[in-house]
Design an enzyme around this catalytic site. Sequence first.
Site, PDB file in Angstrom:
ATOM      1  N   CYS A 131       0.830  -1.191   0.000  1.00 25.71           N
ATOM      2  CA  CYS A 131       0.000   0.000   0.000  1.00 25.71           C
ATOM      3  C   CYS A 131       0.875   1.256   0.000  1.00 25.71           C
ATOM      4  O   CYS A 131       1.767   1.395   0.839  1.00 25.71           O
ATOM      5  CB  CYS A 131      -0.886  -0.026   1.243  1.00 25.71           C
ATOM      6  SG  CYS A 131      -1.853   1.465   1.469  1.00 25.71           S
ATOM      7  N   CYS A 146       0.451   3.248   3.470  1.00 26.74           N
ATOM      8  CA  CYS A 146       0.958   2.854   4.791  1.00 26.74           C
ATOM      9  C   CYS A 146       2.000   1.752   4.733  1.00 26.74           C
ATOM     10  O   CYS A 146       2.422   1.241   5.774  1.00 26.74           O
ATOM     11  CB  CYS A 146      -0.199   2.425   5.687  1.00 26.74           C
ATOM     12  SG  CYS A 146      -0.930   0.847   5.186  1.00 26.74           S
ATOM     13  N   CYS A 171      -7.487  -0.722   1.890  1.00 24.97           N
ATOM     14  CA  CYS A 171      -6.445  -1.207   2.789  1.00 24.97           C
ATOM     15  C   CYS A 171      -7.003  -1.302   4.217  1.00 24.97           C
ATOM     16  O   CYS A 171      -7.601  -0.349   4.721  1.00 24.97           O
ATOM     17  CB  CYS A 171      -5.270  -0.252   2.747  1.00 24.97           C
ATOM     18  SG  CYS A 171      -3.967  -0.644   3.929  1.00 24.97           S
ATOM     19  N   CYS A 192      -4.914   1.444   6.628  1.00 29.19           N
ATOM     20  CA  CYS A 192      -5.057   2.905   6.549  1.00 29.19           C
ATOM     21  C   CYS A 192      -6.350   3.337   5.877  1.00 29.19           C
ATOM     22  O   CYS A 192      -6.622   4.533   5.797  1.00 29.19           O
ATOM     23  CB  CYS A 192      -3.852   3.535   5.858  1.00 29.19           C
ATOM     24  SG  CYS A 192      -3.762   3.232   4.085  1.00 29.19           S
ATOM     25  N   CYS A 197      -9.438  -6.082  -8.773  1.00 28.33           N
ATOM     26  CA  CYS A 197      -9.072  -5.139  -9.829  1.00 28.33           C
ATOM     27  C   CYS A 197      -8.582  -3.868  -9.139  1.00 28.33           C
ATOM     28  O   CYS A 197      -9.368  -3.128  -8.551  1.00 28.33           O
ATOM     29  CB  CYS A 197     -10.310  -4.872 -10.685  1.00 28.33           C
ATOM     30  SG  CYS A 197     -10.018  -3.850 -12.117  1.00 28.33           S
TER      31      CYS A 197
HETATM   32 ZN   LIG Z   1      -2.689   1.232   3.575  1.00 29.45          ZN
END
Ligand SMILES: [Zn+2]
Length: 134
Positions: free
Chosen positions: A51, A54, A99, A102, A122
């Site tokens: 990510c 984060c 995510c 975060c 996706c």
């Molecule tokens: Zn994240």
Amino acid sequence: MDTHTYPVTRTDAEWRARLTPEQYAVMRGHGTERPGSCALLCEKRAGTFSCVGCDQPLFESKLKFESGTGWPSFNDPVPGSVENTIDRSYGMVRTECHCARCGSHLGHVFEDGPPPTGLRYCINGVALKFDPAA
Ligand SMILES: [Zn+2]
């Protein structure tokens, strides 16, 4: 946005400082990048996609596949790294994924992927950064 609290929280100013305008539009504004626009689409090396918001590992390259949609597609996320919500925007009912650490928007989940899960995550490539396996 919902009031769910994530382990990693940032103010709007902090997000804008951390992310590029394009990343911000996708991850904090639930935008969608142009299909085929991201270099990660063609990333074929072994490694981990994390990510941008984060640094949490989200997807492994071995579960990435070529969906032909123009967006990086994955069979399954790293367990526990991604949460789903129902997205009713644009007159469609879709499964949104973000995510779990975060809360940044990543993309959508569809049920037309290959075995074993039959799922297709996706994902907007700008929300990911790739770390090649050592
Ligand atoms: Zn994240």
